[in-house]
Enzyme design. Structure first.
Site, short mmCIF file in Angstrom:
data_model
loop_
_atom_site.label_atom_id
_atom_site.label_comp_id
_atom_site.label_asym_id
_atom_site.label_seq_id
_atom_site.Cartn_x
_atom_site.Cartn_y
_atom_site.Cartn_z
N SER A 153 51.08 -68.74 -100.83
CA SER A 153 51.42 -68.16 -102.14
C SER A 153 51.22 -69.14 -103.29
O SER A 153 50.76 -68.75 -104.36
CB SER A 153 52.87 -67.67 -102.13
OG SER A 153 53.08 -66.71 -101.12
N HIS A 194 55.63 -70.40 -106.25
CA HIS A 194 54.83 -69.48 -107.07
C HIS A 194 54.58 -70.03 -108.46
O HIS A 194 53.43 -70.13 -108.90
CB HIS A 194 55.56 -68.14 -107.17
CG HIS A 194 55.56 -67.36 -105.89
ND1 HIS A 194 56.03 -66.08 -105.78
CD2 HIS A 194 55.15 -67.70 -104.64
CE1 HIS A 194 55.91 -65.65 -104.54
NE2 HIS A 194 55.39 -66.63 -103.83
#
Length: 510
Positions: free
Chosen positions: A292, A343
């Protein structure tokens, strides 16, 4: 005099496109209509230029409405900045009736409309009025040429304008086709193969398996296993996690690698993955894995592209990309299990890495070394903050939550391993960690270890009714009924509303 008007129009357009680099949006050589665009002082100026004789006010009104409707139908092409619409008519004579106020009805509309009617008597003044908001100098358009010379030059000017439009379109298209997504496919294959291998040797949802094969595990990293920051980007927790990340990698990776080329893409992907992993180490004490951070870095790369090509970005992917990023960040805030550190860190790392390598066919910029220093400085700061626990000082609290969930999932061996390591530095959560480990020991059939942990829990937190109750059950099982009754009585006293506690107390009191 039709040739003179046509010559004046195409000469004016030729000057704007070739000298001042206006974007050619549309050309109709047979009807003499051209649409141009240029951004000036943060405003998008769109021009519709044509040469035709309009004899009456109502004819002019219809032309204005047609042009305005065409602009609105293509509104999505003009995102980014305030829009100004200019309609230019080149004609020998103006309409015979009053026409100057025809544009007033557009004053209250969302997009301002400016009208320039260039008749023989007003050409020079109208040209000056047009070029003033465009911040360009008025050209000298010679109207004294012979009609034959004007007519002879028209085909060349029209051809050059059509050629310029084609070149501009090809240049825009080439930006999205610089490279081929070779590394993207390699990364997809590696991630899938690693996932399948872990499923063969254990389970990708097993904390123990993930830690064994390189997940981001802060205690191990602090012991010197920094390679986990990289290896964790190739591990995924369950099929859904893999599927969602690989779907994003396929689409985002293909786009970024086509724009930046394979070498730059590799730098961006891995730099973002490392940056996101380090941000996770600094902020998130839980075991983490997944691509991610690197994938959010691809979002960052596209945002950097948008900074360099604002209008092209907004016309193509811009608003959709911003919405997707916003949704992902909002989802991460609402769902506790999402590693927001990875993220957001990946997004920042990808943008910074893109500034470091820049886009293809661009000269070296003076701020590229500054981007390298910024990246390196931020990484060093995150290492320091992660090692000192400035943002994840309550790491043991997170471990308590994690092992509670693992006990519910019956992953007792993982609970025992994680709590044993966390108890080396419990940070005030020793009782909670011991209690969860005692439960895992109890469910694993290791009664002696469970009893020992519960005794320690009670000595640390004597008001924890659940510890007294579980210990009473163990003592009852071992036949030590008197001690069991004492613990059951204490549990019932501490929590009189618990029916199980009261029932065991009554049973052992008989």
């Amino acid at each position: 005099m039709f040739i003179e008007q046509e010559y004046y129009l195409w000469k004016m357009v030729d000057y704007m496109v070739h000298v001042h680099q206006f974007q050619v949006l549309h050309v109709n050589t047979s009807h003499g209509e051209i649409w141009l665009e240029k951004k000036v002082n943060r405003k998008n100026h769109v021009l519709r230029l044509s040469h035709k004789q309009l004899n009456w006010r109502n004819e002019l009104s219809r032309e204005l409405e047609t042009g305005y409707r065409q602009l609105n139908q293509n509104r999505s092409l003009f995102r980014g900045g305030k829009l100004e619409f200019h309609m230019v008519f080149v004609s020998e004579h103006p309409p015979v009736d009053e026409w100057e106020d025809t544009v007033k009805e557009y004053n209250d509309r969302k997009i301002p409309l400016h009208l320039y009617y260039m008749s023989d008597e007003t050409k020079e003044q109208a040209l000056e009025d047009l070029f003033k908001p465009l911040d360009i100098e008025k050209p000298e358009i010679h109207r004294s040429l012979r009609e034959e010379d004007m007519e002879a030059s028209l085909p060349s000017m029209k051809h050059q304008l059509v050629k310029k439009q084609r070149e501009q379109r090809e240049a825009a298209a080439s930006i999205f086709d610089y490279g081929r997504p070779r590394l993207t496919y390699v990364l997809l294959a590696v991630n899938i193969l690693v996932f399948l291998y872990l499923e063969m040797v254990g389970s990708t949802t097993s904390i123990e398996t993930l830690i064994s094969y390189g997940a981001k595990y802060n205690p191990a990293i602090m012991d010197g296993e920094w390679w986990r920051i990289l290896t964790s980007t190739f591990l995924h927790i369950g099929f859904i996690h893999l599927f969602m990340n690989m779907l994003a990698l396929y689409y985002l990776g293909s786009a970024v690698e086509r724009i930046y080329g394979t070498l730059r893409f590799a730098v961006i992907y891995f730099a973002a993955g490392l940056f996101g992993g380090m941000a996770s180490f600094m902020i998130n004490p839980s075991v983490a894995a997944g691509a991610s951070g690197a994938i959010f870095g691809l979002f960052g790369a596209l945002l950097f592209f948008g900074v360099q090509y604002k209008q092209l970005f907004l016309r193509t992917m811009g608003y959709n990309l911003i919405v997707i990023i916003g949704i992902n960040i909002a989802f991460g805030v609402m769902v506790p299990q999402v590693d927001n550190g990875a993220h957001i860190g990946g997004l920042i790392g990808g943008f910074t890495a893109s500034a470091m390598v820049h886009l293809p066919k661009h000269a070296m910029k003076k701020w590229q070394p500054a981007a390298v220093l910024l990246y390196a400085g931020a990484m060093a700061a995150m290492v320091y903050l992660g090692m000192t626990g400035a943002f994840n000082g309550e790491q043991s609290r997170m471990v308590v939550q994690e092992v509670s969930e693992l006990n519910e999932q019956e992953s007792y061996s993982d609970v025992i391993q994680i709590t044993t390591q966390a108890l080396e530095e419990p940070q005030g959560y020793e009782a909670e960690l011991l209690f969860h480990r005692s439960y895992a020991y109890l469910q694993s059939g290791e009664s002696a270890e469970a009893e020992e942990d519960l005794e320690q829990v009670i000595s640390i937190a004597p008001d924890l009714a659940e510890a007294h109750y579980n210990l009473a059950l163990l003592l009852q099982q071992d036949g030590e009924l008197e001690k069991a009754a004492e613990r059951a009585s204490k549990a019932a006293e501490l929590n009189p509303d618990n029916a199980d506690f009261q029932q065991l107390n009554e049973e052992l009191a008989q």
